[in-house]
Each structure stands twice: as C-alpha cells, then as structure tokens.
Motif scaffolding. Structure first.
Motif, mmCIF file in Angstrom:
data_model
loop_
_atom_site.group_PDB
_atom_site.id
_atom_site.type_symbol
_atom_site.label_atom_id
_atom_site.label_comp_id
_atom_site.label_asym_id
_atom_site.label_seq_id
_atom_site.Cartn_x
_atom_site.Cartn_y
_atom_site.Cartn_z
ATOM 1 N N MET A 115 -2.342 68.169 -5.530
ATOM 2 C CA MET A 115 -2.124 67.712 -6.891
ATOM 3 C C MET A 115 -1.234 66.473 -6.900
ATOM 4 O O MET A 115 -0.437 66.254 -5.982
ATOM 5 C CB MET A 115 -1.467 68.829 -7.703
ATOM 6 C CG MET A 115 -2.297 70.090 -7.825
ATOM 7 S SD MET A 115 -3.849 69.831 -8.720
ATOM 8 C CE MET A 115 -3.226 69.485 -10.373
ATOM 9 N N GLY A 116 -1.340 65.693 -7.950
ATOM 10 C CA GLY A 116 -0.475 64.525 -8.082
ATOM 11 C C GLY A 116 0.996 64.878 -8.145
ATOM 12 O O GLY A 116 1.856 64.075 -7.784
ATOM 13 N N ASN A 117 1.300 66.082 -8.602
ATOM 14 C CA ASN A 117 2.673 66.582 -8.675
ATOM 15 C C ASN A 117 3.075 67.392 -7.450
ATOM 16 O O ASN A 117 4.132 68.022 -7.440
ATOM 17 C CB ASN A 117 2.852 67.451 -9.920
ATOM 18 C CG ASN A 117 1.826 68.568 -10.011
ATOM 19 O OD1 ASN A 117 0.644 68.298 -10.292
ATOM 20 N ND2 ASN A 117 2.238 69.804 -9.762
ATOM 21 N N VAL B 214 -7.311 69.525 -11.804
ATOM 22 C CA VAL B 214 -8.365 70.423 -11.322
ATOM 23 C C VAL B 214 -9.721 69.962 -11.835
ATOM 24 O O VAL B 214 -10.706 69.927 -11.085
ATOM 25 C CB VAL B 214 -8.075 71.879 -11.744
ATOM 26 C CG1 VAL B 214 -9.316 72.759 -11.576
ATOM 27 C CG2 VAL B 214 -6.921 72.441 -10.907
ATOM 28 N N ALA B 215 -9.802 69.607 -13.099
ATOM 29 C CA ALA B 215 -11.059 69.102 -13.656
ATOM 30 C C ALA B 215 -11.508 67.850 -12.913
ATOM 31 O O ALA B 215 -12.704 67.664 -12.641
ATOM 32 C CB ALA B 215 -10.893 68.802 -15.147
ATOM 33 N N GLN B 216 -10.561 66.993 -12.541
ATOM 34 C CA GLN B 216 -10.890 65.781 -11.787
ATOM 35 C C GLN B 216 -11.508 66.135 -10.433
ATOM 36 O O GLN B 216 -12.475 65.505 -9.999
ATOM 37 C CB GLN B 216 -9.640 64.928 -11.590
ATOM 38 C CG GLN B 216 -9.079 64.336 -12.873
ATOM 39 C CD GLN B 216 -7.799 63.562 -12.622
ATOM 40 O OE1 GLN B 216 -7.638 62.915 -11.593
ATOM 41 N NE2 GLN B 216 -6.876 63.629 -13.574
ATOM 42 N N VAL B 217 -10.959 67.145 -9.765
ATOM 43 C CA VAL B 217 -11.502 67.573 -8.470
ATOM 44 C C VAL B 217 -12.937 68.060 -8.622
ATOM 45 O O VAL B 217 -13.821 67.717 -7.811
ATOM 46 C CB VAL B 217 -10.625 68.685 -7.855
ATOM 47 C CG1 VAL B 217 -11.292 69.281 -6.609
ATOM 48 C CG2 VAL B 217 -9.244 68.154 -7.501
ATOM 49 N N ILE B 218 -13.171 68.848 -9.653
ATOM 50 C CA ILE B 218 -14.522 69.390 -9.859
ATOM 51 C C ILE B 218 -15.505 68.265 -10.132
ATOM 52 O O ILE B 218 -16.605 68.227 -9.564
ATOM 53 C CB ILE B 218 -14.512 70.433 -10.992
ATOM 54 C CG1 ILE B 218 -13.640 71.644 -10.596
ATOM 55 C CG2 ILE B 218 -15.940 70.887 -11.315
ATOM 56 C CD1 ILE B 218 -13.389 72.615 -11.725
ATOM 57 N N ARG B 219 -15.118 67.343 -10.990
ATOM 58 C CA ARG B 219 -16.004 66.212 -11.318
ATOM 59 C C ARG B 219 -16.266 65.327 -10.102
ATOM 60 O O ARG B 219 -17.407 64.936 -9.831
ATOM 61 C CB ARG B 219 -15.380 65.350 -12.432
ATOM 62 C CG ARG B 219 -15.483 65.898 -13.817
ATOM 63 C CD ARG B 219 -15.289 64.806 -14.854
ATOM 64 N NE ARG B 219 -14.066 64.034 -14.645
ATOM 65 C CZ ARG B 219 -12.882 64.329 -15.192
ATOM 66 N NH1 ARG B 219 -12.770 65.398 -15.975
ATOM 67 N NH2 ARG B 219 -11.832 63.584 -14.975
ATOM 68 N N LYS C 177 0.880 66.524 0.116
ATOM 69 C CA LYS C 177 0.047 65.328 -0.003
ATOM 70 C C LYS C 177 -0.322 64.770 1.367
ATOM 71 O O LYS C 177 -1.465 64.325 1.586
ATOM 72 C CB LYS C 177 0.767 64.266 -0.833
ATOM 73 C CG LYS C 177 0.926 64.629 -2.304
ATOM 74 C CD LYS C 177 1.643 63.522 -3.065
ATOM 75 C CE LYS C 177 1.809 63.874 -4.537
ATOM 76 N NZ LYS C 177 2.538 62.825 -5.285
ATOM 77 N N ARG C 178 0.620 64.809 2.297
ATOM 78 C CA ARG C 178 0.335 64.297 3.645
ATOM 79 C C ARG C 178 -0.703 65.147 4.362
ATOM 80 O O ARG C 178 -1.465 64.648 5.197
ATOM 81 C CB ARG C 178 1.626 64.224 4.466
ATOM 82 C CG ARG C 178 2.587 63.134 4.010
ATOM 83 C CD ARG C 178 3.679 62.894 5.051
ATOM 84 N NE ARG C 178 4.544 64.038 5.232
ATOM 85 C CZ ARG C 178 5.656 64.257 4.542
ATOM 86 N NH1 ARG C 178 6.042 63.385 3.609
ATOM 87 N NH2 ARG C 178 6.408 65.318 4.767
ATOM 88 N N ALA C 179 -0.758 66.438 4.044
ATOM 89 C CA ALA C 179 -1.698 67.345 4.704
ATOM 90 C C ALA C 179 -3.099 67.278 4.111
ATOM 91 O O ALA C 179 -4.066 67.719 4.743
ATOM 92 C CB ALA C 179 -1.175 68.780 4.618
ATOM 93 N N ALA C 180 -3.231 66.718 2.912
ATOM 94 C CA ALA C 180 -4.487 66.786 2.163
ATOM 95 C C ALA C 180 -5.445 65.655 2.533
ATOM 96 O O ALA C 180 -5.045 64.592 3.007
ATOM 97 C CB ALA C 180 -4.197 66.744 0.664
ATOM 98 N N ASN C 181 -6.728 65.904 2.263
ATOM 99 C CA ASN C 181 -7.752 64.854 2.389
ATOM 100 C C ASN C 181 -7.747 63.919 1.195
ATOM 101 O O ASN C 181 -8.198 62.772 1.292
ATOM 102 C CB ASN C 181 -9.150 65.475 2.501
ATOM 103 C CG ASN C 181 -9.271 66.458 3.630
ATOM 104 O OD1 ASN C 181 -9.421 67.654 3.395
ATOM 105 N ND2 ASN C 181 -9.199 65.973 4.865
ATOM 106 N N ALA C 182 -7.298 64.420 0.048
ATOM 107 C CA ALA C 182 -7.322 63.633 -1.184
ATOM 108 C C ALA C 182 -6.199 64.108 -2.099
ATOM 109 O O ALA C 182 -5.713 65.232 -1.971
ATOM 110 C CB ALA C 182 -8.667 63.783 -1.890
ATOM 111 N N VAL C 183 -5.797 63.245 -3.014
ATOM 112 C CA VAL C 183 -4.797 63.582 -4.025
ATOM 113 C C VAL C 183 -5.439 63.365 -5.391
ATOM 114 O O VAL C 183 -6.033 62.319 -5.657
ATOM 115 C CB VAL C 183 -3.532 62.715 -3.894
ATOM 116 C CG1 VAL C 183 -2.527 63.050 -5.004
ATOM 117 C CG2 VAL C 183 -2.889 62.915 -2.520
#
Length: 247
Positions: free
Chosen positions: A213-215, A236-241, A221-227
């Motif tokens: 998440m942005g927060n 969450v809606a942004q991820v789904i879209r 954030k460093r572990a993630a593929n995307a933020v």
C-alpha cells in the motif's frame, strides 16, 4: 498478462480506511473480481470474530486467514487448520510484558481475547494463537523485541510500527496462503497479496504479485513488486483494476 486466481487482502491499513471502513469503491471492485472468478481472501492479523463481520458485509463466502496465519478457514465459520502457540511461550511473553507497565499487551486464544486489563487465570489450560505488545515508546518496544528475538520457536512481525506480534515459528500469512493454494489447486504464482505491515512481507514475497500500500512501512514497499495507492485512496480497488482484472 498473467491471470491471477486468488487475491489476498490484509484488512487494517489496506482494505480498511482510517475509520476502519471498507469504501464503496473498494467493495465495488471486490465484487467485480468475484464476478470474474477471482477468489478474494481476507488475510489479517485480526482474530476470526473481528474479521468475519467485515468479510460477511462484503458478501464473501471464500477462505479467510486470521491471526497472521494461525487459523485458516476454508470459508467463514468452516475451520480448515489451526496452529497453537505453546502456552509456556505465552506465559513467558506475559511475564515479560509485566516488566513494562506502560506497554499494552494482548493475546488471542481459542476461548477469546485476553489483555492487560483481563488476563487468563489458568493460561496453561488455553489454546493460544498469537501474542502482541503495543506502545508508542519505540525505545521500550525495541527492548522487548531485542529480548524475544533470542527466544526459540517464535515468528515475530508487526501490524503497525508501534506493535510486535508473535506467532509460532514458521506461521505466517505466506504459510497459510501456501496451504490454501494446496487445498484449492492453485499455484502461488497465481496469487496477488496486498498489505502494509511486516506481517504481510512473507506473503508479498511468496506471491506471484506482491503489492504494498502507499501507506505501507518502507520495508514492505522494498519487498513488493508494486506499490498502489494508500488505504485512504482506494488502493485495493487500484490493484484490482490495474493487475487482477487487466487482460
């Protein structure tokens, strides 16, 4: 683009906004995901009773992961697997908590939630799931973390920068997701995991797509593929879209 079959959503700081509500936008896009055949799974540090009301308000009848993977539910009210935190460990964690009178502590057992105000009279007789500490005094929190990091048999994470959460060693949202994938015939590469705290990192790293998440805490954030956006911005809606329903 790869088709994702399972969407694992943390609750606090992720699906829920700062008022502990699911926005209508998030709810709408979860419905779209379900209609498209995606399994949407709550994956939370909360206990079952606290999480299931959110899941049921969304109309979901899908698997749930509670207490950081200590419980895996095939669907609401249908327990698949539970992993117990040794009562001697809980007694030791409770004893340590008493050395820090200003620190709040709590623990989930299969019988209910206990905390600084109401503690179990016979802790050995309980089946424990998770123990936690909370304080805004990061110095004290650091001392507790340093102490318990030397203990055997503990999985140590957090769900906010001001707390510490303890499960049995090896139990995490990632281990629970792997079990759900085995149960449902999915591959972990077909999973999207979304979260904001240290208790989400293992799942974010193990999934086909891990989204912070942005927060989220910076380590997440460093572990993630995307933020994505924050929990106030319908992240969450942004991820789904952008990822789950994009073809």
């Amino acid at each position: 683009m790869k088709r994702y079959r399972l969407l694992a959503l943390d609750l606090d700081g992720t699906l829920l906004n700062d008022r502990s509500e699911v926005s209508e936008t998030n709810a709408e896009w979860i419905r779209h995901a379900v209609e498209a055949g995606v399994m949407v799974c709550a994956s939370t540090g909360r206990g079952f009773q606290s999480a299931v009301s959110i899941v049921e308000r969304l109309g979901l009848d899908s698997p749930m992961i509670t207490v950081n993977g200590g419980e895996i539910w095939e669907k609401p009210h249908s327990l698949h697997k539970r992993t117990i935190l040794d009562s001697d460990k809980v007694i030791g964690l409770h004893k340590l908590a008493l050395d820090y009178p200003e620190v709040w502590f709590w623990a989930y057992s299969t019988q209910g939630i206990y905390n600084k105000e109401i503690w179990a009279e016979e802790p050995k007789s309980h089946e424990w799931l998770k123990f936690g500490y909370y304080t805004e005094d990061l110095g004290q929190l650091g001392k507790i973390l340093k102490e318990i990091s030397g203990w055997d048999g503990l999985e140590i994470t957090n769900s906010s920068p001001n707390n510490i959460e303890i499960n049995p060693l090896g139990i995490s949202k990632a281990s629970a997701l792997a079990e759900l994938c085995r149960l449902k015939g999915f591959d972990m590469s077909e999973v999207v995991s979304v979260g904001d705290s240290l208790n989400d990192i293992a799942a974010i790293r193990a999934s086909g797509l891990g989204v912070a998440m942005g927060n989220a805490q910076e380590e997440v954030k460093r572990a993630a593929n995307a933020v994505t956006g924050t929990n106030q911005e319908d992240g969450v809606a942004q991820v789904i879209r952008q990822y789950v329903l994009r073809t």
